[in-house]
Motif scaffolding. Sequence first.
Motif, short mmCIF file in Angstrom:
data_model
loop_
_atom_site.label_atom_id
_atom_site.label_comp_id
_atom_site.label_asym_id
_atom_site.label_seq_id
_atom_site.Cartn_x
_atom_site.Cartn_y
_atom_site.Cartn_z
N GLU A 66 0.85 -1.19 0.00
CA GLU A 66 0.00 0.00 0.00
C GLU A 66 0.89 1.24 0.00
OE1 GLU A 66 -3.82 -0.06 2.53
OE2 GLU A 66 -2.47 -1.51 3.50
N ALA A 67 0.52 2.19 -0.86
CA ALA A 67 1.20 3.48 -0.90
C ALA A 67 0.15 4.56 -0.69
CB ALA A 67 1.90 3.68 -2.24
N LEU A 126 -2.22 9.55 9.58
CA LEU A 126 -1.99 8.25 8.95
C LEU A 126 -0.91 7.47 9.69
CD1 LEU A 126 -2.75 6.28 6.72
CD2 LEU A 126 -0.94 7.28 5.34
N ARG A 127 0.14 8.13 10.11
CA ARG A 127 1.18 7.42 10.86
C ARG A 127 0.62 6.83 12.17
NH1 ARG A 127 6.02 8.24 8.39
NH2 ARG A 127 6.16 10.08 7.08
N LYS A 161 3.90 2.45 2.65
CA LYS A 161 4.78 3.60 2.61
C LYS A 161 3.96 4.86 2.33
CE LYS A 161 9.50 4.16 1.26
NZ LYS A 161 10.58 3.92 0.38
N ILE A 162 4.43 5.99 2.86
CA ILE A 162 3.78 7.29 2.67
C ILE A 162 4.65 8.14 1.74
CG2 ILE A 162 2.99 9.39 3.82
CD1 ILE A 162 2.59 7.67 6.35
N PHE A 163 3.97 8.81 0.80
CA PHE A 163 4.67 9.64 -0.19
C PHE A 163 4.02 11.01 -0.28
CE2 PHE A 163 5.25 5.25 -1.37
CZ PHE A 163 6.58 5.18 -1.74
N LYS A 164 4.78 11.97 -0.81
CA LYS A 164 4.25 13.30 -1.11
C LYS A 164 3.89 13.43 -2.59
CE LYS A 164 6.44 15.80 2.61
NZ LYS A 164 7.15 17.00 3.01
N LYS A 218 6.12 4.40 -8.73
CA LYS A 218 7.40 3.73 -9.00
C LYS A 218 7.72 2.72 -7.90
CE LYS A 218 9.42 7.45 -11.68
NZ LYS A 218 10.35 8.57 -11.69
N TRP A 219 7.48 3.09 -6.65
CA TRP A 219 7.72 2.16 -5.55
C TRP A 219 6.83 0.94 -5.67
CZ3 TRP A 219 4.52 0.84 -1.26
CH2 TRP A 219 5.16 0.04 -0.29
N LEU A 220 5.55 1.13 -5.95
CA LEU A 220 4.64 0.00 -6.10
C LEU A 220 5.05 -0.89 -7.27
CD1 LEU A 220 1.17 1.69 -5.47
CD2 LEU A 220 2.27 -0.07 -4.04
N GLN A 221 5.48 -0.30 -8.36
CA GLN A 221 5.90 -1.09 -9.52
C GLN A 221 7.16 -1.91 -9.23
OE1 GLN A 221 6.09 2.12 -12.37
NE2 GLN A 221 4.08 1.59 -13.23
#
Length: 122
Positions: A80-81, A93-94, A107-110, A117-120
């Motif tokens: 999950e992203a 969320l944290r 993972k958390i992203f901005k 890209k991380w999920l792929q």
Amino acid sequence: MRTFQNKNSTIIITDDEIFKLIYGSGIQIELSDVREAVKVYEDYAKGRSLKVLVVFADDTTMTAEARQSAEIKTANSLAEAFVLKTLAQSILLRFYLLRRKSLHPIKIFKQEDTAVKWLQSI
């Protein structure tokens, strides 16, 4: 690519099987929104595990009931992203992730492109 439109969200299942949940701007996510998203996921996945990308607008909020439901109902996913725009969203969320048990990476992203890209890569 498949698209599902709900009251407060758009769900896109990408060609590479990422379940992308986009919450609209200026909405408060309610318990019914969480339930709708889970139902679409389960109906589409049919027992398979998908990668999940959740994108929040900067002014998206969530009711306590919706948060509690999301804590209890963990997705049967590979990863999950979450894409968050504000510090308040990130803090909430944290805290939520600390309370939720998960067997897959989260993972958390901005930025959405970095999250994809991380999920792929998984």
